[in-house]
Design a protein around this motif. Structure first.
Motif, PDB file in Angstrom:
ATOM      1  N   GLU A 175      -8.920  -5.829  -1.864  1.00 50.46           N
ATOM      2  CA  GLU A 175      -9.635  -6.935  -1.236  1.00 50.46           C
ATOM      3  C   GLU A 175     -10.687  -7.554  -2.145  1.00 50.46           C
ATOM      4  OE1 GLU A 175      -9.457  -3.861  -0.144  1.00 50.46           O
ATOM      5  OE2 GLU A 175     -11.467  -3.045  -0.185  1.00 50.46           O
ATOM      6  N   LEU A 176     -11.036  -6.863  -3.220  1.00 47.52           N
ATOM      7  CA  LEU A 176     -12.013  -7.412  -4.153  1.00 47.52           C
ATOM      8  C   LEU A 176     -11.374  -8.301  -5.194  1.00 47.52           C
ATOM      9  CD1 LEU A 176     -14.147  -4.208  -4.673  1.00 47.52           C
ATOM     10  CD2 LEU A 176     -14.603  -6.125  -3.141  1.00 47.52           C
ATOM     11  N   GLY A 177     -10.050  -8.376  -5.195  1.00 46.32           N
ATOM     12  CA  GLY A 177      -9.373  -9.262  -6.113  1.00 46.32           C
ATOM     13  C   GLY A 177      -9.044  -8.659  -7.456  1.00 46.32           C
ATOM     14  N   GLY A 178      -9.171  -7.359  -7.609  1.00 37.92           N
ATOM     15  CA  GLY A 178      -8.795  -6.723  -8.876  1.00 37.92           C
ATOM     16  C   GLY A 178      -7.278  -6.647  -8.992  1.00 37.92           C
ATOM     17  N   ALA A 179      -6.759  -6.715 -10.189  1.00 36.37           N
ATOM     18  CA  ALA A 179      -5.316  -6.646 -10.371  1.00 36.37           C
ATOM     19  C   ALA A 179      -4.818  -5.244 -10.051  1.00 36.37           C
ATOM     20  CB  ALA A 179      -4.953  -7.016 -11.805  1.00 36.37           C
ATOM     21  N   SER A 180      -3.639  -5.142  -9.493  1.00 41.14           N
ATOM     22  CA  SER A 180      -3.104  -3.844  -9.145  1.00 41.14           C
ATOM     23  C   SER A 180      -1.602  -3.814  -8.904  1.00 41.14           C
ATOM     24  CB  SER A 180      -3.780  -3.289  -7.904  1.00 41.14           C
ATOM     25  OG  SER A 180      -4.675  -4.144  -7.326  1.00 41.14           O
ATOM     26  N   TYR A 181      -1.039  -2.860  -8.390  1.00 42.66           N
ATOM     27  CA  TYR A 181       0.247  -2.355  -7.897  1.00 42.66           C
ATOM     28  C   TYR A 181       1.578  -2.980  -8.264  1.00 42.66           C
ATOM     29  CZ  TYR A 181       3.884  -2.923  -4.444  1.00 42.66           C
ATOM     30  OH  TYR A 181       5.059  -3.106  -3.834  1.00 42.66           O
ATOM     31  N   GLU A 182       2.605  -2.552  -7.658  1.00 43.00           N
ATOM     32  CA  GLU A 182       3.904  -3.224  -7.648  1.00 43.00           C
ATOM     33  C   GLU A 182       4.160  -3.690  -6.243  1.00 43.00           C
ATOM     34  OE1 GLU A 182       7.967  -1.601  -7.039  1.00 43.00           O
ATOM     35  OE2 GLU A 182       8.063  -2.161  -9.123  1.00 43.00           O
ATOM     36  N   VAL A 190       0.843  -1.195   0.000  1.00 43.31           N
ATOM     37  CA  VAL A 190       0.000   0.000   0.000  1.00 43.31           C
ATOM     38  C   VAL A 190       0.877   1.243   0.000  1.00 43.31           C
ATOM     39  CG1 VAL A 190      -1.713   1.328   1.303  1.00 43.31           C
ATOM     40  CG2 VAL A 190      -1.949  -1.156   1.104  1.00 43.31           C
ATOM     41  N   GLU A 191       1.912   1.253   0.827  1.00 46.32           N
ATOM     42  CA  GLU A 191       2.833   2.396   0.881  1.00 46.32           C
ATOM     43  C   GLU A 191       3.513   2.613  -0.462  1.00 46.32           C
ATOM     44  OE1 GLU A 191       5.518   2.144   4.223  1.00 46.32           O
ATOM     45  OE2 GLU A 191       3.878   1.605   5.564  1.00 46.32           O
ATOM     46  N   THR A 192       3.912   1.537  -1.109  1.00 47.28           N
ATOM     47  CA  THR A 192       4.572   1.653  -2.410  1.00 47.28           C
ATOM     48  C   THR A 192       3.619   2.237  -3.444  1.00 47.28           C
ATOM     49  OG1 THR A 192       6.023  -0.206  -1.908  1.00 47.28           O
ATOM     50  CG2 THR A 192       5.787   0.391  -4.223  1.00 47.28           C
ATOM     51  N   VAL A 193       2.384   1.771  -3.458  1.00 45.24           N
ATOM     52  CA  VAL A 193       1.388   2.299  -4.389  1.00 45.24           C
ATOM     53  C   VAL A 193       1.196   3.792  -4.147  1.00 45.24           C
ATOM     54  CG1 VAL A 193      -1.066   2.258  -4.995  1.00 45.24           C
ATOM     55  CG2 VAL A 193       0.209   0.126  -4.789  1.00 45.24           C
ATOM     56  N   GLN A 194       1.119   4.184  -2.894  1.00 49.47           N
ATOM     57  CA  GLN A 194       0.951   5.598  -2.562  1.00 49.47           C
ATOM     58  C   GLN A 194       2.168   6.413  -2.987  1.00 49.47           C
ATOM     59  OE1 GLN A 194       0.007   5.171   1.605  1.00 49.47           O
ATOM     60  NE2 GLN A 194      -2.194   5.160   1.193  1.00 49.47           N
ATOM     61  N   SER A 251      -5.848   4.357  -5.941  1.00 50.41           N
ATOM     62  CA  SER A 251      -6.774   3.242  -6.107  1.00 50.41           C
ATOM     63  C   SER A 251      -6.135   2.149  -6.947  1.00 50.41           C
ATOM     64  CB  SER A 251      -8.072   3.718  -6.759  1.00 50.41           C
ATOM     65  OG  SER A 251      -7.818   4.212  -8.057  1.00 50.41           O
ATOM     66  N   ALA A 252      -6.667   0.959  -6.810  1.00 49.19           N
ATOM     67  CA  ALA A 252      -6.196  -0.197  -7.561  1.00 49.19           C
ATOM     68  C   ALA A 252      -7.125  -0.392  -8.751  1.00 49.19           C
ATOM     69  CB  ALA A 252      -6.210  -1.428  -6.667  1.00 49.19           C
ATOM     70  N   PRO A 253      -6.659  -1.014  -9.804  1.00 44.66           N
ATOM     71  CA  PRO A 253      -5.389  -1.707  -9.931  1.00 44.66           C
ATOM     72  C   PRO A 253      -4.244  -0.777 -10.336  1.00 44.66           C
ATOM     73  CG  PRO A 253      -6.643  -2.062 -11.926  1.00 44.66           C
ATOM     74  CD  PRO A 253      -7.513  -1.249 -10.984  1.00 44.66           C
ATOM     75  N   VAL A 254      -3.044  -1.170  -9.933  1.00 38.97           N
ATOM     76  CA  VAL A 254      -1.816  -0.521 -10.380  1.00 38.97           C
ATOM     77  C   VAL A 254      -0.912  -1.631 -10.900  1.00 38.97           C
ATOM     78  CG1 VAL A 254       0.224   0.793  -9.692  1.00 38.97           C
ATOM     79  CG2 VAL A 254      -2.012   1.357  -8.697  1.00 38.97           C
ATOM     80  N   VAL A 255      -0.364  -1.441 -12.067  1.00 39.13           N
ATOM     81  CA  VAL A 255       0.526  -2.425 -12.670  1.00 39.13           C
ATOM     82  C   VAL A 255       1.858  -1.746 -12.928  1.00 39.13           C
ATOM     83  CG1 VAL A 255       0.931  -3.906 -14.677  1.00 39.13           C
ATOM     84  CG2 VAL A 255      -1.391  -3.643 -13.765  1.00 39.13           C
ATOM     85  N   THR A 256       2.952  -2.408 -12.576  1.00 38.93           N
ATOM     86  CA  THR A 256       4.273  -1.865 -12.874  1.00 38.93           C
ATOM     87  C   THR A 256       5.026  -2.825 -13.781  1.00 38.93           C
ATOM     88  OG1 THR A 256       5.292  -2.842 -10.924  1.00 38.93           O
ATOM     89  CG2 THR A 256       4.403  -0.639 -10.665  1.00 38.93           C
ATOM     90  N   VAL A 257       5.771  -2.235 -14.687  1.00 35.05           N
ATOM     91  CA  VAL A 257       6.644  -2.980 -15.580  1.00 35.05           C
ATOM     92  C   VAL A 257       7.950  -2.202 -15.609  1.00 35.05           C
ATOM     93  CG1 VAL A 257       7.017  -3.866 -17.902  1.00 35.05           C
ATOM     94  CG2 VAL A 257       4.688  -3.656 -17.008  1.00 35.05           C
ATOM     95  N   SER A 258       9.010  -2.814 -15.113  1.00 33.55           N
ATOM     96  CA  SER A 258      10.284  -2.116 -14.998  1.00 33.55           C
ATOM     97  C   SER A 258      10.050  -0.812 -14.241  1.00 33.55           C
ATOM     98  CB  SER A 258      10.914  -1.901 -16.364  1.00 33.55           C
ATOM     99  OG  SER A 258      11.115  -3.132 -17.003  1.00 33.55           O
ATOM    100  N   ALA A 259      10.419   0.329 -14.827  1.00 31.38           N
ATOM    101  CA  ALA A 259      10.260   1.619 -14.146  1.00 31.38           C
ATOM    102  C   ALA A 259       8.912   2.267 -14.439  1.00 31.38           C
ATOM    103  CB  ALA A 259      11.384   2.558 -14.557  1.00 31.38           C
ATOM    104  N   ALA A 260       8.120   1.703 -15.336  1.00 33.43           N
ATOM    105  CA  ALA A 260       6.840   2.289 -15.710  1.00 33.43           C
ATOM    106  C   ALA A 260       5.709   1.706 -14.870  1.00 33.43           C
ATOM    107  CB  ALA A 260       6.564   2.033 -17.186  1.00 33.43           C
ATOM    108  N   SER A 261       4.653   2.487 -14.700  1.00 32.52           N
ATOM    109  CA  SER A 261       3.486   1.979 -13.988  1.00 32.52           C
ATOM    110  C   SER A 261       2.231   2.581 -14.601  1.00 32.52           C
ATOM    111  CB  SER A 261       3.572   2.312 -12.493  1.00 32.52           C
ATOM    112  OG  SER A 261       3.603   3.707 -12.294  1.00 32.52           O
ATOM    113  N   LEU A 262       1.111   1.929 -14.358  1.00 34.70           N
ATOM    114  CA  LEU A 262      -0.171   2.428 -14.822  1.00 34.70           C
ATOM    115  C   LEU A 262      -1.232   2.064 -13.811  1.00 34.70           C
ATOM    116  CD1 LEU A 262      -2.166  -0.004 -16.387  1.00 34.70           C
ATOM    117  CD2 LEU A 262       0.026  -0.161 -17.539  1.00 34.70           C
ATOM    118  N   SER A 263      -2.302   2.828 -13.819  1.00 36.08           N
ATOM    119  CA  SER A 263      -3.389   2.587 -12.883  1.00 36.08           C
ATOM    120  C   SER A 263      -4.689   2.443 -13.655  1.00 36.08           C
ATOM    121  CB  SER A 263      -3.502   3.746 -11.893  1.00 36.08           C
ATOM    122  OG  SER A 263      -4.565   3.526 -10.996  1.00 36.08           O
ATOM    123  N   GLY A 264      -5.568   1.596 -13.145  1.00 36.85           N
ATOM    124  CA  GLY A 264      -6.852   1.383 -13.786  1.00 36.85           C
ATOM    125  C   GLY A 264      -6.749   0.401 -14.932  1.00 36.85           C
TER     126      GLY A 264
END
Length: 78
Positions: A71-78, A25-29, A35-48
């Motif tokens: 908690e709803l199981g949606g994909a997210s973060y790094e 959670v701290e990393t996402v912030q 809000s989730a989802p957050v996806v990271t790839v290497s140094a890039a990230s995206l939300s939603g």
């Protein structure tokens, strides 16, 4: 929907449950997301759900995605 889109591309990823991982959670912030989802790839990230951005990572095949779930199981973060 995000997880499904990544599955359809066939990229490996790691799911992190934000409801169970305070550090995640701290990393996402720190990435600036609230809000989730957050996806990271290497140094890039995206939300939603961003099929355009998810498709762009197809060139990164072999790169492991890191995703987190709320908690709803949606994909997210790094």
């Amino acid at each position: 929907m995000t997880k499904r889109a990544i599955d359809d591309i066939g990229l490996p990823y790691v799911v992190v449950d934000l409801a169970a991982d305070e550090q995640a959670v701290e990393t996402v912030q720190q990435l600036g997301y609230t809000s989730a989802p957050v996806v990271t790839v290497s140094a890039a990230s995206l939300s939603g759900f961003r099929p355009d951005k998810i498709s762009a990572v197809t060139s990164a095949r072999g790169t492991e995605l890191r995703a987190a779930t709320d908690e709803l199981g949606g994909a997210s973060y790094e």
